[in-house]
Structure formats: C-alpha cells, structure tokens
Scaffold this active site. Sequence first.
Site, PDB file in Angstrom:
ATOM      1  N   HIS A   1     -37.021 106.661 -98.856  1.00  0.00           N
ATOM      2  CA  HIS A   1     -35.954 107.667 -98.914  1.00  0.00           C
ATOM      3  C   HIS A   1     -34.644 107.092 -99.463  1.00  0.00           C
ATOM      4  O   HIS A   1     -33.770 107.846 -99.870  1.00  0.00           O
ATOM      5  CB  HIS A   1     -35.785 108.408 -97.577  1.00  0.00           C
ATOM      6  CG  HIS A   1     -35.002 107.702 -96.512  1.00  0.00           C
ATOM      7  ND1 HIS A   1     -35.599 107.044 -95.457  1.00  0.00           N
ATOM      8  CD2 HIS A   1     -33.677 107.568 -96.307  1.00  0.00           C
ATOM      9  CE1 HIS A   1     -34.673 106.550 -94.667  1.00  0.00           C
ATOM     10  NE2 HIS A   1     -33.496 106.856 -95.154  1.00  0.00           N
ATOM     11  N   ASP A  10     -42.456 104.571 -95.183  1.00  0.00           N
ATOM     12  CA  ASP A  10     -41.169 104.807 -95.850  1.00  0.00           C
ATOM     13  C   ASP A  10     -40.624 103.531 -96.501  1.00  0.00           C
ATOM     14  O   ASP A  10     -39.655 102.951 -96.044  1.00  0.00           O
ATOM     15  CB  ASP A  10     -40.175 105.355 -94.810  1.00  0.00           C
ATOM     16  CG  ASP A  10     -38.941 105.980 -95.454  1.00  0.00           C
ATOM     17  OD1 ASP A  10     -38.717 105.738 -96.650  1.00  0.00           O
ATOM     18  OD2 ASP A  10     -38.202 106.694 -94.747  1.00  0.00           O
ATOM     19  N   SER A  69     -30.943 102.242 -92.677  1.00  0.00           N
ATOM     20  CA  SER A  69     -32.219 102.487 -93.334  1.00  0.00           C
ATOM     21  C   SER A  69     -32.457 101.418 -94.374  1.00  0.00           C
ATOM     22  O   SER A  69     -31.563 101.093 -95.150  1.00  0.00           O
ATOM     23  CB  SER A  69     -32.219 103.857 -93.998  1.00  0.00           C
ATOM     24  OG  SER A  69     -32.597 104.806 -93.066  1.00  0.00           O
TER      25      SER A  69
HETATM   26  N1  ARG Z   1     -33.717 110.587 -90.485  1.00  0.00           N
HETATM   27  C1  ARG Z   1     -33.706 109.484 -91.402  1.00  0.00           C
HETATM   28  C2  ARG Z   1     -32.269 109.147 -91.838  1.00  0.00           C
HETATM   29  O1  ARG Z   1     -31.335 109.667 -91.273  1.00  0.00           O
HETATM   30  C3  ARG Z   1     -34.600 109.701 -92.571  1.00  0.00           C
HETATM   31  C4  ARG Z   1     -34.120 110.721 -93.535  1.00  0.00           C
HETATM   32  C5  ARG Z   1     -34.986 110.890 -94.745  1.00  0.00           C
HETATM   33  N2  ARG Z   1     -36.091 111.795 -94.516  1.00  0.00           N
HETATM   34  C6  ARG Z   1     -35.994 113.171 -94.503  1.00  0.00           C
HETATM   35  N3  ARG Z   1     -37.064 113.865 -94.213  1.00  0.00           N
HETATM   36  N4  ARG Z   1     -34.902 113.813 -94.768  1.00  0.00           N
HETATM   37  O2  ARG Z   1     -31.900 108.860 -92.933  1.00  0.00           O
HETATM   38  N1  ASP Z   2     -32.450 107.350 -91.459  1.00  0.00           N
HETATM   39  C1  ASP Z   2     -31.165 106.699 -91.340  1.00  0.00           C
HETATM   40  C2  ASP Z   2     -30.704 106.069 -92.649  1.00  0.00           C
HETATM   41  O1  ASP Z   2     -31.037 106.543 -93.719  1.00  0.00           O
HETATM   42  C3  ASP Z   2     -31.202 105.701 -90.230  1.00  0.00           C
HETATM   43  C4  ASP Z   2     -30.801 106.321 -88.922  1.00  0.00           C
HETATM   44  O2  ASP Z   2     -29.940 107.206 -88.924  1.00  0.00           O
HETATM   45  O3  ASP Z   2     -31.337 105.879 -87.914  1.00  0.00           O
HETATM   46  O4  ASP Z   2     -29.909 105.160 -92.680  1.00  0.00           O
END
Ligand code: ARG
Ligand code: ASP
Length: 708
Positions: free
Chosen positions: A83, A219, A639
């Site tokens: 991502h 990921d 991330s």
């Molecule tokens: N929750 C994670 C973060 O805050 C992964 C986000 C990417 N994935 C998604 N389905 N939007 O970045």
């Molecule tokens: N998914 C988040 C990021 O892209 C990480 C988190 O918020 O835990 O940095």
Amino acid sequence: MKILKLLFLLLIINLNAQQGGMWIPSQLEGAREKEMKSLGSNLTAAAIYAIDKPSLKDAIVHFNGGCTAEVISKKGLLLTNHHCGYGAIQSHSTIEHDYLQDGFWAYKQKEELENKGMFVTFIKRIDDVTVPVLKGTLKNLSNKENQDIISQNIEKLVKNTKKEDWQEANIKAFYKGNQYFLFVTEKFKDIRLVGAPPSSIGKFGADTDNWMWPRHTGDFSLFRIYADKNNRPAEYSKKNKPYKPNHYLPVSVDGVEEGDFTLVFGFPGKTNKYLPAVALNQIVSTLNPVKIDIRDKALKIVDKYMRNDNEIKIQYASKFARISNYWKKWIGENQGIEKSKAIQKKQDLEKIFELKVKGTDDQNLLAKFDKLYKEVEEVALARDIWIETVYRNVEILNATYRIYQLELASQKGKEAFNEQKENTLKSFKGFYKNYSAKVDKEVFRTLVTMYFKNNPKKYTPETITNIAVTKLTNTIFSNSSLTSLDKLTKLLDGDMNSVLKRINEDKAYQFGKELVSIFYTKINPDFNAIQTKIAIVQKKYMSALMQHFPEERFFPDANSTLRVTYGQVKGYEPKDAVYYKPVSNLKGVIEKYVPNDYEFDVSEKLIDLYKTKDFGNYAKEGKIPVNFLGTNHTTGGNSGSPVIDANGNLIGLNFDRVWEGTMSDYNYDPEICRNIMVDARYILFIIDKYAGAKRIIKEIDIVHPKKK
Ligand code: ARG
Ligand code: ASP
C-alpha cells in the site's frame, strides 16, 4: 480515602505505562536499553543507533515522505508495503500490463522500473539542540517574541551544521516544544520498482479486512536505491548503480513465537498522547462523529455506483480505500477510547496533577485548557466539516478549491498565473481520469445538504445560507464546466483576464468560491489563533507533567521523525471469552477465498502451491505463516517499518493495527493495542515460490539465528 483511591489509580497508570512509546534512536542508552533487555532483546543502544560505525538505523529510510522502508541487501534492495508502493505500481500499469492486478517482478536488473519524483531519506545523525535553540528566550517576553528568537536560532543552527554538500539538515520540536533535535539527512532520488505481488496477495481482504484481525495480507513490495559512481544521491540516470548501504538487514526464516522480542524502527507520523481530558472528549464526542457521518454517507453512495459499474469501480478504488481507511479508524478509535475509559483515566490523572501543582505557576493550566477548548469547539467543528465536505469528499468542490488557488496566483501577475495554470491543468488530468459526474452529483447533493444542517452559522457564508440544495445541484451539474476535463480545459483557455472572467461565471465555481473564501478569511484564522494559545498551554502542561511525575515514562509524540518502538509477539482478547492467537497462516487465505471477489479472490497459482504444499524452507510444522501481532506502539507512517528480532534480523514488515486498538494514537493500552505485521517467511515464499524471482532471493541474506 479519596486520596488513597487516587494513589492506587496512579499506581495502575504507572504499571500500564511500562509498555508503549516511540523513542528517539539516539536516546536509548540506559532505561530504554534495560526495558528492551527485559523483553528479550540482545541489542545494545549502539547497535541500533551509532554515528561512528554502521548500525541498524543505516538500513532505515523514510519512503517518499510518508511510509517507512528498509534496506535488505548489499545492493540497496528496499522492502516496504504494497500500500506504500501502490501509487508507483499503479502508474506503471496499463490494460496490457496491469501490475496491480497481476503483480510485477523484475527478473533482471535492467527490468527495474524508474519512478519519477520518488525519493527516500536516510538519517545520518541526530543531535540534541535544545539548549542552542532556546538560547535567548525569556519567561517575561511575549510568546511571539520568544517564537521569533527560536526561529532565528533554528535558522542559524541549520546553516552552520557540519555536513557534506549532498546532505541536508533540519530541526524539529519534541515534547510540545520543550526539546529540539537536529537531523542530518541524505536523500536518494533514483528509486526503481523491483517487485510487487498481485493485489489479490498484497491487498488481500482490502477494506473489509483493513484494521482487522485475523488478517491474511501479503502487504509488501520491493524497490531499489540507485546512486552515482561515488555511491552518492543522484537524479535518475542509466549510469547509476545499485546503492551500497552502510548496513542492511539480514532476513531470519526461523519465525516468531508468542513472547518473542520485536523492535519496530520507522517514521511514525502523528500521535497525541498528552492531550487533556477535555480535548480528548471533544474529539470523541464532537469531531469524530461528524467526520464519520460525512464519510459514511459519501462512502455509501460511491460503493453503490462501484458495485454496478466496472469503470467506476476502477476509477474510485483508490479513493474509496483512502476515505474508508480513516472512516473505519475513527470508528474503532471512538469505541476503544470509550471501552478503555481513556477519558476517565485522564481525568483521574488530572486530579492528581491539580494536587501536585497547587500553589505553583502551573496551577491554572487545566482551567486554561477548559476555557480554550470550549472556545475552539465551534470553529474546530466548522473546520472539520469544511475539510471533509469541500476538500475531501465532494470532488467538484475540491476542483473549485484548486481553481481558487489559480485565481490567487493571478494577484502575483501574468507569469505566476500562467505557471500555476499549467500545473493546475496537469493535476486536473489525473483528477478527471478518475472522475464520474454521476457519482459526484449525488455526493454533492447529500453532503451539501448536511453541510448547511451541521455547519455553525457563524462559519457559513451569508450569501448562500438559504440556497435550495436540490436546485443548486441540478444547476451546477448541468451548467458547470467543472464536470469534465474537456469543458474545463476550454474554460481555462486564453489569457489571464478572460480566464478570470469565465471562471467567475461558472456556477460551480461561484458556489465553491464562497466556501473556499470563508475558509481562508474566517475559519482558518480563527482556528489558528486559538490553536496558538492552546500550544502555549500544552507546552507548559507537558513540561509540568514531566516535572511532577518523574517516575513516568514520557515519550515525545510522533512527528514524522525516526523512532524506535518495541514489544513482544502477543495475541489479545477483543471481548469477553474471545482470544485471538498472534499468528495467521496460509490456510486462512484459502478459508477466506471468494472466487472473483474484488477483495477475497485468490489466484490459482497460490491455491496450487497450497494444495501441493510447495512451501520450500519457509513453512513451520507444515504451515506457511502470513501475518502476526505484537505489542509495538505504532501509527500511520510506520507502514513499511521493519520488525527486527532480538539480534538485529528482519522477521517481519509492519503494515496495520487492530481495530480495537486504533485509539493508541491517544491512549496506548498494552492490553488491547496490537500492530499487525507480515511474516518475513510469507514475503520470501511469495518472491521465491509464487513469483520464481530467484535473482531477488539470492541477494537477500537469509539467516537462522534460532538454530545456532
Ligand atoms: N490501515 C492501514 C493504514 O492505515 C492500511 C491502509 C491501506 N489499506 C486499505 N485497505 N486502505 O495505512
Ligand atoms: N497502515 C498505517 C500506515 O500506512 C499504519 C498504522 O496506522 O498502523 O502507516
């Protein structure tokens, strides 16, 4: 009795505080080192951060200003999340080569793909510059005077920093402005795409599984840093060579077990641990609900169209993911804050604080917070509603915002205007590629209706308060030139004065301009004025907390600088009688498989590998581990951060947190806050067995620390 109860509460608060925190890498010696040791680490502070010899920090980069990545070979191979590389992977994708859908692997070095504009930043050195930055500031000077002194000191210090020509220096505030640190950095700009799994692996579970456990997402993606012949940063050139790092992380395939030590090293973006209870209460009761509600409505509309139209599905996939990501986070955050009684705990702490500061200069701080947060509430609400409506969710209003910037540029003359026009047109090309006026029209009608209902009157332009929204929507969407790139390009054609005249006759722009103007003339100035006052109180409050609770562990809130956080592999209990184990396996991917589903499809090849148990050396007791959980305190920006074992090897890749624990940005609770990581063995298994990219496997230093 009351005092006893408070003291008891304090004790609990202290016990819970033994975990969590995001620490400055150059400040680990002593207490932090001891804590890491007690959690199972064999790493010294100097092995993590040193400037006179290679250390772990030399393998970590800030990836494109947002995520984290790490060097995992002596040829500058970088590992980060799928991502985080998503935009780059998408930009190389066409109908014939859809790398998002099918994955991408450079089987030869010359197949690695250039990424215009991409960069990564190493941290070469971190210096505590608190004393010189605060030099000359005085208690009896005004805040503005002190701030000016600080700015001048910072400018001078940055200018006089000893560094190489190709390096940069910057200074950032920590502990709400009570401490300052200087960073010498090195920025590389030739970063090439090396590999990415298909989305059915890299984004498996998509939005449904996002922020969730059990999780089964691969990921990750791979890039490479290229440098000039002296191994220094350079613009892209065919002549550049793979970068030779001062340190790279070996990858352990011995796997993880509950209780194993984990260290996450990266660039967390923003946390707010030291807010007073009134502020947290405002977020939970007033701001989050409004933001959630706006996104909820917008997402439902977009989802409806995406499900019925394949083109719209592709156009809105990435936007939908972005909007739903924080929508879901805020819901989890609110529930977690309530469930963990975070506000109550803050109030308890504040009672003790009041006792301790009685009769000192700090005795009015909490009362000041009360007053200021009451004062800011209305404008904070107006600001959030504005951002969510005009800037983030109603696309045509976002377009008016961009055109407003163009009109502003005209005040600087024709040249500035033309330059801005070129940039605006360029950015609009990407914008309209993924724009559907049909979808946006419905979002507009719904969100603008809500806007007039929820937005404080004081911050709604008088000229438009009585507008009939349905009629307005129809007028705009049948007359405005902002509904397609063709019409917009014509609208912006010609010299400055004729363009200005034309845009001001456009129905969408006329409406949008009112909203954008009130943001600049009223909302933002009012908000900033109170925020400045809050920041002064917050700085004193932070300092007073540190003074009056010397036994507490205070970490500086995240501010996009390099940090170390550590913990252990651990499951958790999301609710009564439910226990989540800390490791998920490939078996779970197959269990979730829904043929042709856009979130849960699994490729035939992966199913085959599973059925024939073609797992190479990456399995444990016949299972391929996919994701695992830890107690590391992480946030957005972490991330792509490496998960490092007790001996400095990479065992995983951080990418998310569990839903019940997303409140960790305000209240890290070791009982329930978990970060989610991809197991290093799954990454190697996919590169090796799924992609057959032996060239990449060969350059990675695969180790067996547990088998020694
Ligand atoms: N929750 C994670 C973060 O805050 C992964 C986000 C990417 N994935 C998604 N389905 N939007 O970045
Ligand atoms: N998914 C988040 C990021 O892209 C990480 C988190 O918020 O835990 O940095």
